[in-house]
Design a protein around this motif. Sequence first.
Motif, PDB file in Angstrom:
ATOM      1  N   ASP A 194       0.825  -1.213   0.000  1.00 23.10           N
ATOM      2  CA  ASP A 194       0.000   0.000   0.000  1.00 23.10           C
ATOM      3  C   ASP A 194       0.861   1.265   0.000  1.00 23.10           C
ATOM      4  OD1 ASP A 194      -2.139  -1.682   0.030  1.00 23.10           O
ATOM      5  OD2 ASP A 194      -2.762  -1.257   2.089  1.00 23.10           O
ATOM      6  N   TYR A 195       2.005   1.208   0.662  1.00 18.76           N
ATOM      7  CA  TYR A 195       2.930   2.339   0.688  1.00 18.76           C
ATOM      8  C   TYR A 195       3.459   2.610  -0.712  1.00 18.76           C
ATOM      9  CZ  TYR A 195       6.659   5.201   2.910  1.00 18.76           C
ATOM     10  OH  TYR A 195       7.489   6.214   3.329  1.00 18.76           O
ATOM     11  N   PHE A 196       3.828   1.559  -1.422  1.00 21.91           N
ATOM     12  CA  PHE A 196       4.338   1.695  -2.789  1.00 21.91           C
ATOM     13  C   PHE A 196       3.252   2.256  -3.707  1.00 21.91           C
ATOM     14  CE2 PHE A 196       5.331   0.037  -7.038  1.00 21.91           C
ATOM     15  CZ  PHE A 196       6.668   0.386  -7.160  1.00 21.91           C
ATOM     16  N   CYS A 197       2.037   1.700  -3.604  1.00 22.78           N
ATOM     17  CA  CYS A 197       0.948   2.162  -4.468  1.00 22.78           C
ATOM     18  C   CYS A 197       0.576   3.615  -4.173  1.00 22.78           C
ATOM     19  CB  CYS A 197      -0.263   1.257  -4.309  1.00 22.78           C
ATOM     20  SG  CYS A 197      -0.022  -0.422  -4.962  1.00 22.78           S
ATOM     21  N   ARG A 198       0.638   4.009  -2.919  1.00 24.55           N
ATOM     22  CA  ARG A 198       0.346   5.404  -2.562  1.00 24.55           C
ATOM     23  C   ARG A 198       1.405   6.333  -3.153  1.00 24.55           C
ATOM     24  NH1 ARG A 198      -2.346   8.001   1.940  1.00 24.55           N
ATOM     25  NH2 ARG A 198      -1.425  10.019   2.443  1.00 24.55           N
ATOM     26  N   HIS A 199       2.675   5.934  -3.047  1.00 27.53           N
ATOM     27  CA  HIS A 199       3.770   6.768  -3.555  1.00 27.53           C
ATOM     28  C   HIS A 199       3.682   6.932  -5.072  1.00 27.53           C
ATOM     29  CE1 HIS A 199       7.781   8.586  -3.386  1.00 27.53           C
ATOM     30  NE2 HIS A 199       8.080   7.870  -4.454  1.00 27.53           N
ATOM     31  N   TYR A 200       3.286   5.869  -5.770  1.00 28.24           N
ATOM     32  CA  TYR A 200       3.195   5.906  -7.234  1.00 28.24           C
ATOM     33  C   TYR A 200       1.734   5.902  -7.682  1.00 28.24           C
ATOM     34  CZ  TYR A 200       8.213   5.016  -7.396  1.00 28.24           C
ATOM     35  OH  TYR A 200       9.575   5.110  -7.258  1.00 28.24           O
ATOM     36  N   SER A 201       0.935   6.702  -7.014  1.00 26.52           N
ATOM     37  CA  SER A 201      -0.507   6.705  -7.289  1.00 26.52           C
ATOM     38  C   SER A 201      -0.845   7.130  -8.707  1.00 26.52           C
ATOM     39  CB  SER A 201      -1.232   7.617  -6.292  1.00 26.52           C
ATOM     40  OG  SER A 201      -0.746   8.956  -6.397  1.00 26.52           O
ATOM     41  N   GLY A 202       0.032   7.876  -9.374  1.00 27.78           N
ATOM     42  CA  GLY A 202      -0.241   8.311 -10.738  1.00 27.78           C
ATOM     43  C   GLY A 202       0.329   7.389 -11.795  1.00 27.78           C
ATOM     44  N   ARG A 203       0.883   6.250 -11.373  1.00 34.76           N
ATOM     45  CA  ARG A 203       1.511   5.322 -12.305  1.00 34.76           C
ATOM     46  C   ARG A 203       0.714   4.019 -12.379  1.00 34.76           C
ATOM     47  NH1 ARG A 203       5.000   8.867 -14.755  1.00 34.76           N
ATOM     48  NH2 ARG A 203       6.360   9.863 -13.234  1.00 34.76           N
ATOM     49  N   ARG A 204       0.977   3.265 -13.426  1.00 31.45           N
ATOM     50  CA  ARG A 204       0.397   1.929 -13.510  1.00 31.45           C
ATOM     51  C   ARG A 204       1.273   0.982 -12.696  1.00 31.45           C
ATOM     52  NH1 ARG A 204      -1.451  -0.712 -19.150  1.00 31.45           N
ATOM     53  NH2 ARG A 204      -2.424   1.357 -19.171  1.00 31.45           N
ATOM     54  N   ILE A 205       0.630   0.149 -11.875  1.00 31.17           N
ATOM     55  CA  ILE A 205       1.367  -0.792 -11.037  1.00 31.17           C
ATOM     56  C   ILE A 205       1.285  -2.175 -11.666  1.00 31.17           C
ATOM     57  CG2 ILE A 205       1.605  -1.787  -8.738  1.00 31.17           C
ATOM     58  CD1 ILE A 205       2.133   1.228  -8.861  1.00 31.17           C
ATOM     59  N   VAL A 206       2.446  -2.767 -11.895  1.00 32.49           N
ATOM     60  CA  VAL A 206       2.534  -4.084 -12.532  1.00 32.49           C
ATOM     61  C   VAL A 206       3.100  -5.081 -11.535  1.00 32.49           C
ATOM     62  CG1 VAL A 206       3.624  -5.416 -14.383  1.00 32.49           C
ATOM     63  CG2 VAL A 206       2.833  -3.081 -14.821  1.00 32.49           C
ATOM     64  N   LEU A 207       2.448  -6.229 -11.423  1.00 29.34           N
ATOM     65  CA  LEU A 207       2.889  -7.293 -10.526  1.00 29.34           C
ATOM     66  C   LEU A 207       3.678  -8.317 -11.317  1.00 29.34           C
ATOM     67  CD1 LEU A 207       2.825  -8.987  -7.893  1.00 29.34           C
ATOM     68  CD2 LEU A 207       0.599  -9.858  -8.642  1.00 29.34           C
ATOM     69  N   ALA A 208       4.893  -8.600 -10.856  1.00 27.65           N
ATOM     70  CA  ALA A 208       5.712  -9.624 -11.505  1.00 27.65           C
ATOM     71  C   ALA A 208       5.166 -11.001 -11.160  1.00 27.65           C
ATOM     72  CB  ALA A 208       7.165  -9.500 -11.056  1.00 27.65           C
ATOM     73  N   ALA A 209       5.037 -11.862 -12.144  1.00 33.47           N
ATOM     74  CA  ALA A 209       4.490 -13.199 -11.931  1.00 33.47           C
ATOM     75  C   ALA A 209       5.427 -14.030 -11.069  1.00 33.47           C
ATOM     76  CB  ALA A 209       4.274 -13.891 -13.275  1.00 33.47           C
ATOM     77  N   GLY A 210       4.824 -14.838 -10.184  1.00 34.40           N
ATOM     78  CA  GLY A 210       5.591 -15.779  -9.385  1.00 34.40           C
ATOM     79  C   GLY A 210       6.416 -15.163  -8.292  1.00 34.40           C
TER      80      GLY A 210
END
Length: 306
Positions: A194-210
């Motif tokens: 949540d801290y990362f997503c808040r900091h980059y709230s204007g960016r697309r967040i991509v989850l690395a598989a696995g």
Amino acid sequence: MVFSTIHSSQAALSAVAASWCRSALHHGLDPARSLRGERLEAAELQRRLASHGDLLAVAEPVLDRLYAQVGLTGCCVIMADSEGVILQERKSAADAPFFESSGLVSGSNWSEASEGTNGIGTCLVEARPVTIQRHEHFSARNIAVSCMDAPIFDPAGRLAGALDVSSARADHGDGMASLIGALVQDAARHIERDYFCRHYSGRRIVLAAGARGQALLAVDRDGLVVGATRAARLLYHLGNEVDLAPRPLDDLIGGAAGYESSERATLRQALARSGGNVAAAAKLLGIGRATFYRRMERAGLDLSQE
């Protein structure tokens, strides 16, 4: 027991014994010392709270949920900063006198340098989850509690603090510690996400598989990675720089980004691959330098702002 272990071969084999060595030999602490360190003045504590505003904003609901899970079992939930200073805690009114007499209150310093081997301080030194049972504390004044901790890393992959659950129950053995430790680790990773997503709230967040949900990448509109969690930095060998050099997402995840091609994205990705060198970027695209500049102008790109 502490000193006999420090001067034995066990000190090289046990993580707890290694921490005891740091406490005695590096920090010069006495395990029999009964006095606790001084708490921060109210003004200094408020300054620290303000400086960790974004972290605490995402952490507070997680602390509440974790306390709801463990509070009735004689535990308190604690959030400490990267220096081991307690910023917030959750505890029941019935258990409050015990935890306060144990020094587990906001403003107290639980670094290894201050308290010796303990959940918060040792977790911060090791930068990994730790459990310190009652008898494993360095200082005799701390053997009434058991501590289960996990580190929290900020959006740039730096150590930001420790999440702690301390138990006042003498009958909480290894099984209970393992269960609580798993809850603490899950809560810490939730705060990091949540801290990362808040900091980059204007960016697309991509989850690395696995990667168990912890390797997150922040990607701008042109498909360039501009941020990465600690797990993603380790997974993709991105280094420890606070500000990442932008690089195409396709280069990291094998062309599976799914972004639409555009003139602006093509030019920026070529620049990223060439380290910002226009001549090299133009060569990558099979065009001349002058053509590259004309295409930049049409796309509205300004190197001074990139």
